[in-house]
Design a protein around this motif. Structure first.
Motif, mmCIF file in Angstrom:
data_model
loop_
_atom_site.group_PDB
_atom_site.id
_atom_site.type_symbol
_atom_site.label_atom_id
_atom_site.label_comp_id
_atom_site.label_asym_id
_atom_site.label_seq_id
_atom_site.Cartn_x
_atom_site.Cartn_y
_atom_site.Cartn_z
ATOM 1 N N ALA A 382 61.511 70.522 56.158
ATOM 2 C CA ALA A 382 62.650 69.711 56.606
ATOM 3 C C ALA A 382 62.763 68.420 55.812
ATOM 4 O O ALA A 382 63.873 67.916 55.576
ATOM 5 N N ALA A 383 61.643 67.877 55.377
ATOM 6 C CA ALA A 383 61.659 66.622 54.614
ATOM 7 C C ALA A 383 62.416 66.783 53.305
ATOM 8 O O ALA A 383 63.057 65.853 52.828
ATOM 9 N N LYS A 384 62.356 67.993 52.732
ATOM 10 C CA LYS A 384 63.055 68.241 51.459
ATOM 11 C C LYS A 384 64.552 68.402 51.652
ATOM 12 O O LYS A 384 65.332 68.207 50.713
ATOM 13 N N SER A 385 64.962 68.775 52.844
ATOM 14 C CA SER A 385 66.388 69.022 53.093
ATOM 15 C C SER A 385 67.007 67.971 54.002
ATOM 16 O O SER A 385 68.191 68.034 54.321
ATOM 17 N N GLN A 386 66.186 67.037 54.456
ATOM 18 C CA GLN A 386 66.622 65.956 55.359
ATOM 19 C C GLN A 386 67.124 66.484 56.691
ATOM 20 O O GLN A 386 67.977 65.867 57.340
ATOM 21 N N THR A 387 66.561 67.616 57.120
ATOM 22 C CA THR A 387 66.859 68.147 58.448
ATOM 23 C C THR A 387 65.989 67.412 59.461
ATOM 24 O O THR A 387 64.781 67.249 59.253
ATOM 25 N N GLU A 388 66.604 66.992 60.570
ATOM 26 C CA GLU A 388 65.849 66.326 61.630
ATOM 27 C C GLU A 388 65.323 67.384 62.603
ATOM 28 O O GLU A 388 66.070 68.223 63.077
ATOM 29 N N LEU A 389 64.011 67.336 62.858
ATOM 30 C CA LEU A 389 63.407 68.255 63.815
ATOM 31 C C LEU A 389 63.205 67.551 65.147
ATOM 32 O O LEU A 389 62.638 66.455 65.205
ATOM 33 N N LEU A 390 63.673 68.190 66.190
ATOM 34 C CA LEU A 390 63.515 67.654 67.546
ATOM 35 C C LEU A 390 62.459 68.503 68.248
ATOM 36 O O LEU A 390 62.734 69.617 68.696
ATOM 37 N N PHE A 391 61.237 68.004 68.337
ATOM 38 C CA PHE A 391 60.159 68.798 68.927
ATOM 39 C C PHE A 391 59.961 68.484 70.404
ATOM 40 O O PHE A 391 59.952 67.317 70.809
ATOM 41 N N GLN A 392 59.795 69.557 71.178
ATOM 42 C CA GLN A 392 59.444 69.447 72.593
ATOM 43 C C GLN A 392 58.431 70.533 72.951
ATOM 44 O O GLN A 392 58.523 71.660 72.478
ATOM 45 N N LEU A 393 57.481 70.174 73.823
ATOM 46 C CA LEU A 393 56.471 71.158 74.240
ATOM 47 C C LEU A 393 57.095 72.338 74.974
ATOM 48 O O LEU A 393 56.711 73.479 74.775
ATOM 49 N N GLY A 394 58.035 72.068 75.869
ATOM 50 C CA GLY A 394 58.730 73.144 76.581
ATOM 51 C C GLY A 394 57.939 73.761 77.718
ATOM 52 O O GLY A 394 58.473 74.063 78.782
ATOM 53 N N TYR A 395 56.658 73.972 77.519
ATOM 54 C CA TYR A 395 55.747 74.531 78.523
ATOM 55 C C TYR A 395 54.346 74.116 78.109
ATOM 56 O O TYR A 395 54.124 73.611 77.006
ATOM 57 N N GLN A 396 53.394 74.310 78.972
ATOM 58 C CA GLN A 396 52.006 74.045 78.593
ATOM 59 C C GLN A 396 51.118 75.198 79.052
ATOM 60 O O GLN A 396 51.131 75.585 80.217
ATOM 61 N N ALA A 397 50.397 75.731 78.111
ATOM 62 C CA ALA A 397 49.467 76.813 78.422
ATOM 63 C C ALA A 397 48.136 76.260 78.906
ATOM 64 O O ALA A 397 47.297 76.981 79.407
ATOM 65 N N ASP A 398 47.944 74.948 78.736
ATOM 66 C CA ASP A 398 46.731 74.295 79.225
ATOM 67 C C ASP A 398 47.123 72.920 79.757
ATOM 68 O O ASP A 398 48.295 72.669 80.022
ATOM 69 N N GLN A 399 46.174 72.050 79.913
ATOM 70 C CA GLN A 399 46.455 70.750 80.528
ATOM 71 C C GLN A 399 46.552 69.617 79.501
ATOM 72 O O GLN A 399 46.214 68.473 79.798
#
Length: 770
Positions: A382-399
């Motif tokens: 994404a850094a090469k294309s200037q795409t913004e990534l919006l990261f979210q966990l969404g769920y958690q398989a652990d704590q």
């Protein structure tokens, strides 16, 4: 021992009876015993098969410290590559790492059939199909052993579940054993000669696998000609003397002084013959000679690269293996591959994007030399294309995150709604899929299912990437998303491979090595898994995987052999003979062309189906396959050679492999459901499926060519007309020996006996002519 000139027989003669008995068990969990006075040194073993689980320390609490090594994709992933050459390369790389760490034998590969998709260790096995499993495992063995490291083919046999695996009794017909559960072992033994074979924990038809004379002596050694060393799975011995008498050489782990003493006492009392012990010790010593020679050859060879360089080379191979193992399950409207230059914002969702699940849990678990994450790899791109990534966990398989599931889902949905696309990383957590227990369900975790559906409701351009070791139930959400990638447990380079597939740097070329059912209830073993009171009935018999779905006409979610590409392939020009001899085989040719815009690899599958078998057979069965790389517009002529065994089944009456004279369907396919070319061949064979006797009804004699000929040769016209008359069907439905009574002596008892003797002569003549 330091020389290949050391004579095994002389060495055997110098061993005391006590030393011989002691050599039949290990010295530790990973080493065999030494006999210093005769220069008999230890053999070092290590768990595998997708990486070196090299244990360097054990403390009083059983904790282990492990050496870092390359973690390749697990067998379920590698099988999806359908690439024999690639798997040979993986085997070679593992062999070199074993040599680097001083390991002599890698404990793998596992070729047990995936009888049920619920099997907890399915990630460690190749396929539901024995042809695919056996062919790939053979290349793995050849690769490892090409650098002087031994393998241990496992788990022999019918180790198809984890529940009560130490005691369960697999009740399975001889035909299902031969055609399904032993066929992969047979192919590896006969074509790759593994140094050792590992006998399983479970019982097979009442006898523990480690002392099952039918499996170990009669089939493995006498019929298949296995000359190597038979070892037990760790702690699998039930009766040590019975196991040794059945051909089991080495008990692991060790030491086992109680069982060593039992062997000694059995020989001294005459319960066990001295030569039976000597044969086992001789095979152990022969293995040691192989190990010693391999060590000497390694010393004389050019040195392997330093550890850092070796692991980097193998990481690149692990990347290639992962890229060729990732299956594109769905790609509506050609959403993939992605062009980040056209995407301003992309939502990346899922804990697996930052905490990858890349291998299975249990004895095959290794410590990777490095472990990139999907989010980090996407961020680089994404850094090469200037795409913004919006990261979210969404769920958690652990704590790792204390926020509630509802909060996590809400944040993920918001990010997906804001972005132009969403990529969800989902799958099965380690605590659900592992050695030691079976899965309770094919369903995904409910929070992941709800997340996918919620994200897909606001973002129509949603891609789901799956990390799991075996088939899943995807029906609850599959229709809601346009693209799905099955990434399996892809090893330490899996994250890089996934991103390369997503962005089109690599054209996906993998195909499923197992069927994905619409629902769990459809799987063949559903009513007989995992058994009751340690009794397990393989009631589905030969109908495992796609064989079952096709016979029952049940449409799976994704068929065996399914996998999409970013390009298209056209099949044409099938050439095959009209007739062929079963004993001489035949050659099949056709043209394959890449008609798309991308270079790509196609996995071509050849299936065979018999038109009128005497004993029931599957609709079709995989008999050959190849993976072909073609540039855009390029074409190649593909050729397959089929032999007797490719048309044969294990005849339950005669207890042998047999190909009947009949019409056979030759099917060239892109998957079990995507049939591209079909033709028929009339196969001529000397074999007769059922040998008639006087108990068989007359109608069966009339239906069998040689039976009908025997009747025609002995009986006169009046007699033949009588039994062939439709009005006399009550006669033809009765056994041959009753004809004198039923015809009121029109056909006499001596004539009946003459018919039977003449039939036997015709059978013998037919065998001679062919």
């Amino acid at each position: 021992m330091s020389s290949k000139d050391k004579n095994i027989a002389e060495l055997l003669a110098k061993l005391t009876l006590e030393e011989k008995a002691a050599l039949c068990s290990g010295a530790t969990k990973w080493l065999t015993k030494e006999v210093d006075r005769l220069e008999i040194t230890e053999i070092v073993m290590s768990d595998g098969p997708h990486g070196l689980r090299y244990v360097v320390e054990e403390n009083a609490f059983g904790a282990v410290s492990e050496q870092k090594s390359t973690c390749f994709p697990t067998a379920s992933a590698l099988a999806a590559s359908w690439n024999k050459e690639l798997i040979y390369q993986v085997g070679t790389a593992l062999g070199k790492e074993a040599r680097h760490l001083g390991v002599d034998i890698l404990l793998g590969p596992g070729v047990n059939i995936k009888r049920s998709p619920l099997g907890g260790r399915n990630f460690e096995y190749f396929s539901e199909d024995p042809e695919l499993a056996g062919s790939l495992a053979a290349e793995f063995v050849k690769g490892v052993q090409s650098v002087g490291i031994g393998t241990s083919l496992k788990h022999y046999a019918c180790n198809n579940q984890e529940y009560k695996r130490f005691s369960v009794n697999a009740q399975v017909s001889e035909r299902a054993l031969r055609e399904i559960y032993l066929a992969a072992f047979e192919k590896v033994v006969k074509t790759a000669a593994p140094w050792t074979v590992m006998a399983a924990y479970n019982r097979v038809n009442g006898q523990p696998a480690t002392q099952n004379k039918h499996l170990l002596k009669e089939i493995l050694r006498e019929e298949w000609g296995f000359k190597g060393t038979l070892i037990s799975d760790w702690g699998a011995i039930h009766d040590r003397v019975a196991a040794l008498a059945a051909g089991l050489d080495l008990e692991m782990p060790g030491p086992s002084p109680v069982n060593d003493s039992k062997i000694l006492t059995a020989v001294q009392s005459g319960q066990l013959q001295q030569n039976e012990l000597d044969q086992a010790v001789s095979r152990i010593l022969t293995l040691l000679v192989k190990v010693q020679l391999a060590r000497q050859e390694a010393e004389n060879m050019a040195a392997d690269p330093a550890a850092e360089k070796l692991y980097e080379q193998n990481h690149q191979l692990a990347l290639k293996a992962a890229e060729e193992s990732i299956v594109l399950l769905k790609n509506e409207n050609k959403l993939l591959p992605l062009n980040l230059n056209e995407i301003k914002q992309a939502a990346v969702i899922g804990q697996l994007a930052v905490k990858p699940r890349y291998q299975g849990a249990g004895s095959s678990q290794v410590t990777p030399s490095k472990l990139p994450t999907a989010l980090a790899e996407l961020e680089k791109a994404a850094a090469k294309s200037q795409t913004e990534l919006l990261f979210q966990l969404g769920y958690q398989a652990d704590q790792t995150d204390q926020r509630s599931a509802a909060q996590l889902k809400k944040a993920a949905v918001k990010a997906a709604e804001q972005a132009e696309i969403a990529i969800i990383f989902a799958g099965i957590p380690e605590e659900v899929e592992s050695e030691g227990f079976d899965r309770q369900s094919l369903a995904m975790e409910s929070d992941q299912v709800e997340l996918i559906k919620a994200v897909a409701a606001v973002q129509k351009q949603t891609i789901v990437v799956l990390n799991n070791g075996a088939a899943l139930e995807l029906t609850p959400w599959l229709a809601d998303v346009p693209a799905v990638i099955e990434a399996w447990l892809p090893g330490q380079a899996g994250a890089e491979a996934i991103v390369n597939i997503l962005l089109g740097k690599i054209n996906p070329s993998a195909k499923l090595a197992e069927t994905f059912p619409v629902q769990e209830a459809h799987n063949p073993a559903q009513l007989n898994f995992p058994g009751v009171n340690s009794q397990l009935n393989y009631a589905e018999d030969i109908y495992v995987g796609y064989r079952y779905y096709e016979k029952k006409k049940i449409q799976p979610l994704f068929s065996f052999g399914h996998g999409l590409s970013y390009t298209d392939f056209e099949y044409s020009g099938l050439e095959l003979p009209v007739q062929a001899s079963a004993e001489h085989g035949l050659t099949i040719k056709f043209k394959l062309q890449n008609t798309g815009q991308y270079s790509g690899k196609e996995i071509v599958q050849l299936y065979v189906g018999q038109q009128n078998p005497y004993f029931d057979r599957p609709v079709k069965e995989l008999k050959a396959f190849t993976k072909v790389e073609l540039a855009a517009g390029e074409s190649k002529i593909i050729k397959f050679n089929l032999d007797y065994r490719d048309f044969a089944y294990f005849n339950p009456e005669q207890q042998k492999w047999l190909a009947e004279s009949d019409t056979y369907q030759i099917i060239i396919a892109s998957s079990a459901a995507d049939l591209r070319l079909q033709g028929q061949v009339k196969l001529n064979s000397s074999a007769v499926a059922h040998l008639l006797d006087q108990e068989d009804p007359v109608v069966d004699w009339l239906a069998a060519p040689l039976g009908k000929q025997a009747l025609e040769d002995i009986l006169n016209e009046e007699q033949l007309q009588f039994i062939q008359s439709e009005a006399n069907s009550y006669v033809t439905e009765r056994p041959l020996f009753r004809l004198d009574y039923l015809t009121e002596n029109l056909i006499t008892a001596p004539e009946i006996e003459k018919i039977y003797r003449h039939y036997q002569k015709l059978i013998n003549k037919n065998k001679t002519l062919n």
